[in-house]
Design a protein around this motif. Structure first.
Motif, PDB file in Angstrom:
ATOM      1  N   TRP A  55      29.296  48.674  68.708  1.00 21.01           N
ATOM      2  CA  TRP A  55      30.472  49.255  68.443  1.00 21.01           C
ATOM      3  C   TRP A  55      31.556  48.385  67.788  1.00 21.01           C
ATOM      4  CZ3 TRP A  55      31.627  54.608  70.252  1.00 21.01           C
ATOM      5  CH2 TRP A  55      30.477  55.041  70.970  1.00 21.01           C
ATOM      6  N   TYR A  56      32.305  48.764  66.830  1.00 21.58           N
ATOM      7  CA  TYR A  56      33.417  47.807  66.306  1.00 21.58           C
ATOM      8  C   TYR A  56      34.801  48.609  66.893  1.00 21.58           C
ATOM      9  CZ  TYR A  56      33.861  50.827  62.210  1.00 21.58           C
ATOM     10  OH  TYR A  56      33.997  51.861  61.310  1.00 21.58           O
ATOM     11  N   LEU A  57      35.771  47.637  66.797  1.00 23.62           N
ATOM     12  CA  LEU A  57      37.222  48.292  67.303  1.00 23.62           C
ATOM     13  C   LEU A  57      38.013  48.382  65.938  1.00 23.62           C
ATOM     14  CD1 LEU A  57      39.294  48.519  69.470  1.00 23.62           C
ATOM     15  CD2 LEU A  57      39.984  46.016  69.135  1.00 23.62           C
ATOM     16  N   HIS A  58      38.884  49.492  66.123  1.00 18.25           N
ATOM     17  CA  HIS A  58      39.614  49.852  65.066  1.00 18.25           C
ATOM     18  C   HIS A  58      40.757  50.633  65.965  1.00 18.25           C
ATOM     19  CE1 HIS A  58      38.141  54.137  65.293  1.00 18.25           C
ATOM     20  NE2 HIS A  58      37.009  53.445  65.313  1.00 18.25           N
ATOM     21  N   LEU A  59      42.241  49.764  65.834  1.00 19.94           N
ATOM     22  CA  LEU A  59      43.272  50.500  66.388  1.00 19.94           C
ATOM     23  C   LEU A  59      43.754  51.984  65.951  1.00 19.94           C
ATOM     24  CD1 LEU A  59      45.379  47.733  68.056  1.00 19.94           C
ATOM     25  CD2 LEU A  59      43.535  49.334  68.982  1.00 19.94           C
ATOM     26  N   PHE A  60      43.377  51.910  64.278  1.00 22.02           N
ATOM     27  CA  PHE A  60      43.717  52.928  63.461  1.00 22.02           C
ATOM     28  C   PHE A  60      42.484  53.649  63.113  1.00 22.02           C
ATOM     29  CE2 PHE A  60      47.067  49.638  63.867  1.00 22.02           C
ATOM     30  CZ  PHE A  60      48.008  50.479  63.935  1.00 22.02           C
ATOM     31  N   GLU A 106      56.394  60.459  63.660  1.00 22.66           N
ATOM     32  CA  GLU A 106      55.099  60.454  62.633  1.00 22.66           C
ATOM     33  C   GLU A 106      54.276  61.766  62.551  1.00 22.66           C
ATOM     34  OE1 GLU A 106      52.802  56.986  63.539  1.00 22.66           O
ATOM     35  OE2 GLU A 106      54.743  55.723  64.032  1.00 22.66           O
ATOM     36  N   HIS A 107      54.547  62.980  63.171  1.00 22.23           N
ATOM     37  CA  HIS A 107      53.818  63.948  63.284  1.00 22.23           C
ATOM     38  C   HIS A 107      54.066  65.061  61.958  1.00 22.23           C
ATOM     39  CE1 HIS A 107      52.428  64.267  67.627  1.00 22.23           C
ATOM     40  NE2 HIS A 107      52.598  62.885  67.389  1.00 22.23           N
ATOM     41  N   GLY A 108      54.926  64.891  61.321  1.00 26.79           N
ATOM     42  CA  GLY A 108      55.148  65.803  60.060  1.00 26.79           C
ATOM     43  C   GLY A 108      55.734  66.950  60.441  1.00 26.79           C
ATOM     44  N   VAL A 109      56.111  67.699  59.375  1.00 24.41           N
ATOM     45  CA  VAL A 109      56.486  69.130  59.343  1.00 24.41           C
ATOM     46  C   VAL A 109      55.671  69.755  58.429  1.00 24.41           C
ATOM     47  CG1 VAL A 109      58.342  70.623  59.257  1.00 24.41           C
ATOM     48  CG2 VAL A 109      58.813  68.299  60.233  1.00 24.41           C
ATOM     49  N   THR A 134      49.887  54.484  73.887  1.00 20.15           N
ATOM     50  CA  THR A 134      50.380  53.210  73.344  1.00 20.15           C
ATOM     51  C   THR A 134      51.174  53.694  72.161  1.00 20.15           C
ATOM     52  OG1 THR A 134      48.378  53.227  72.180  1.00 20.15           O
ATOM     53  CG2 THR A 134      48.359  51.765  73.937  1.00 20.15           C
ATOM     54  N   HIS A 135      51.634  54.763  71.835  1.00 18.82           N
ATOM     55  CA  HIS A 135      52.465  55.228  70.804  1.00 18.82           C
ATOM     56  C   HIS A 135      53.726  54.748  71.085  1.00 18.82           C
ATOM     57  CE1 HIS A 135      48.834  57.597  69.901  1.00 18.82           C
ATOM     58  NE2 HIS A 135      49.238  57.691  68.562  1.00 18.82           N
ATOM     59  N   SER A 187      42.666  55.372  69.455  1.00 19.52           N
ATOM     60  CA  SER A 187      43.271  55.132  68.100  1.00 19.52           C
ATOM     61  C   SER A 187      44.701  55.535  68.224  1.00 19.52           C
ATOM     62  CB  SER A 187      42.450  55.712  67.136  1.00 19.52           C
ATOM     63  OG  SER A 187      43.278  55.605  65.974  1.00 19.52           O
ATOM     64  N   MET A 188      45.593  54.921  67.154  1.00 21.90           N
ATOM     65  CA  MET A 188      46.639  55.320  66.977  1.00 21.90           C
ATOM     66  C   MET A 188      46.680  56.710  65.995  1.00 21.90           C
ATOM     67  SD  MET A 188      49.116  53.302  68.419  1.00 21.90           S
ATOM     68  CE  MET A 188      50.771  53.593  67.566  1.00 21.90           C
ATOM     69  N   PHE A 189      45.631  56.913  65.691  1.00 19.54           N
ATOM     70  CA  PHE A 189      45.348  57.876  64.716  1.00 19.54           C
ATOM     71  C   PHE A 189      44.414  59.057  65.550  1.00 19.54           C
ATOM     72  CE2 PHE A 189      45.675  55.412  60.540  1.00 19.54           C
ATOM     73  CZ  PHE A 189      47.134  55.345  60.548  1.00 19.54           C
TER      74      PHE A 189
END
Length: 563
Positions: free
Chosen positions: A181-186, A361-364, A240-241, A161-163
């Motif tokens: 199973w179901y797919l979720h890229l996020f 996208e990682h934040g601080v 894939t990021h 996952s992107m997450f």
């Protein structure tokens, strides 16, 4: 050097322009964080309507709204439960119509978000799929697969996952037994649609028509390059990021498959059937030469230039990405669409406060290395002045016109980005760029709301960035943005072409029409041409250009040279 007038009257937005999108400056609003009209701590559509004067004074051509649709908010509204309605937290369809009408009255076009790769797990179609049997028509709308291994306990492939974590979640039947199973890229709350299904394609065309019939001017299309997956969903043991590129000549099976172009062509035909020019803007983290395939004449109109957004504060790197982007888009007759910040990445006011690369996208958070705020703001103002002088279109993210930095001191217990939990608290995520805006220097929520209990807390330091305090200050970031946008329209800078001028290696210098643009990336001031007539500068300028500063000027003597 001579100085032009310090106050430039605004140029009216044209009422009709068939090619408006080629040079437009479009302002992104994240509805939860723009303005709250009812005091519940969450931004809403009437709140946006009440602040349209700010956008008109700023001088933008269009407004893009991030999702305002019904959603459980497991991913900030990008988990859509109903594509043809308004979440009650944001208002009603009547409120949307009022916003649209009042924006149009001010000469501001309105673009809405389309989220075609995935929906919410609360979407009626997905709920029906969970209740249906394997192999059913309901499940064919999504990617349901049997697991691997003797008991099906392993995901169907190795996609992540992107997450963070696996891109698959296993279902549980009514009897409590594990199922497919179901797919979720996020997030697991965002199941991916199966775009091989004609029913999915037809339903999205109904969604497009629903909003086009209401009068919207276009769509920003979320994760559009992921809609079509490679046949058989093969394994892909690579990251894939970030900007997605081929590995050994092969594109990742979940990104930029050739089948996406048929979808975009069908959407373009639909939009072209409507009066006026309605547009499609692609969110695709692709290198310029692949992104250009999406904006061919019969597909989308624009694609975000994320390679430009990712580029560090280095003159050679920036010149290379500018040249590459302009060449790739010129080859297909499309404009380049520049961007520096959005709701998914660290604000560039903070990003440029670091000397090296950052995880966008990682934040601080508290305890992390903090950006140099003064340096970041200085470079951000210079970067924006450079960007807005480039030919093509440009997107601005709410608050950047105030010089608003990333909120880097949010308490971890208020974070809502799903990546925070899915990463085991390793990645803080994108909440820092989504904090509600400061409109005034006082009040319980700095003018955003009548309650201090906002959906994300505002740092006390945001009071110094309030719009009200900047409006009449000629040195403020807000005044700089207003001046740049006025001059950009007056001198038709979006049309180009760009011509590079001779300059030292630590300086970028180009001409666009009669306007010269110089940015000093070095550590020492550099001389400006003596006949230069100043139009705008990102910092105080005399007869030299200070470090981390961009200047716009005119003058015959300044036009010599070029490449």
């Amino acid at each position: 050097m001579t100085t032009a007038e310090t106050s430039t009257p605004p140029v009216p937005v044209p009422a009709a322009d068939a090619d408006w999108w080629r040079t437009a400056v479009i302002y992104q609003v994240y509805p939860r964080s723009f303005a709250d009209s009812d005091g519940d701590g969450t931004g809403d559509l009437p709140g946006i309507t009440s602040r349209l004067g700010h956008l008109a004074d700023l001088g933008v051509d269009a407004l893009w709204l991030s999702p305002f649709y019904p959603s459980p908010q497991c991913d900030g509204g990008y988990d859509v439960a109903d594509y043809r309605a308004v979440d009650p937290r944001y208002g009603t369809l009547d409120d949307f119509d009022t916003l649209l009408a009042q924006a149009h009255d001010r000469g501001i076009r309105l673009i809405v978000d389309l989220v075609p790769n995935h929906c919410s797990a609360e979407h009626p179609a997905f709920r029906a799929a969970l209740s249906a049997a394997p192999g059913s028509a309901e499940r064919a709308l999504f990617h349901f697969q049997d697991g691997r291994g003797p008991d099906g306990s392993l995901p169907p492939n190795d996609w992540t996952s992107m997450f963070e974590g696996p891109a698959w979640t296993r279902t549980v039947g009514p009897d409590g037994r594990p199922g497919q199973w179901y797919l979720h890229l996020f997030d697991p709350g965002q199941p991916d649609w199966n775009w091989d299904s004609p029913a999915v394609r037809a339903d999205f065309e109904r969604t497009l028509a629903f909003w086009l019939d209401r009068g919207v001017d276009g769509f920003r299309v979320d994760v559009c390059d992921a809609c079509v997956k490679a046949p058989g969903l093969p394994d892909w043991p690579h990251p894939t990021h970030g900007v997605v590129e081929p590995v050994d000549g092969v594109m990742p099976p979940m990104w930029d498959q050739d089948g996406i172009h048929d979808i975009f062509r069908s959407w373009r035909r639909l939009l072209d059937s409507y009066e006026g020019q309605r547009i499609l803007c692609a969110e695709a983290w692709l290198p310029p030469e692949r992104a250009a395939r999406i904006v061919r004449a019969d597909e989308m109109h624009q694609a975000f230039n994320f390679r430009f957004l990712e580029t560090l504060w280095r003159p050679g790197d920036l010149r290379e990405v500018i040249d590459t982007s302009l060449a790739a888009n010129s080859a297909v007759g499309a404009p380049t669409t520049w961007v520096l910040s959005n709701h998914d990445v660290m604000r560039h006011t903070s990003r440029f406060g670091y000397d090296g690369p950052v995880a966008l996208e990682h934040g601080v958070g508290v305890g992390d290395p903090q950006p140099d705020r003064a340096l970041g703001l200085r470079r951000a103002r210079a970067a924006t002045a450079l960007m807005l002088a480039l030919p093509g279109s440009a997107y601005l993210y709410q608050g950047e016109e105030l010089g608003l930095p990333e909120a880097t001191d949010l308490p971890d217990d208020v974070r809502q980005d799903p990546v925070w939990e899915r990463s085991g608290h390793r990645i803080r995520g994108r909440d820092g760029c989504r904090v509600p805006l400061p409109w005034t220097a006082d009040g319980p929520a700095l003018g955003f709301s009548t309650t201090a209990d906002t959906w994300l807390p505002q740092p006390a330091s945001y009071a110094s960035y309030a719009a009200a305090g900047q409006r009449n200050d000629p040195a403020s970031t807000l005044s700089l943005y207003r001046r740049l946008l006025t001059l950009r329209r007056r001198h038709r800078l979006g049309e180009g072409p760009l011509r590079w001028q001779e300059s030292p290696g630590h300086v970028l210098h180009f001409a666009n029409g009669c306007v010269q643009v110089m940015t000093n990336f070095g550590t020492e001031p550099v001389p400006l041409p003596p006949a230069a007539r100043l139009l705008a500068a990102s910092a105080t300028v005399t007869d030299t250009l200070p470090p981390d500063t961009t200047v716009w000027f005119t003058g015959r003597q300044a036009l010599s040279g070029g490449s």
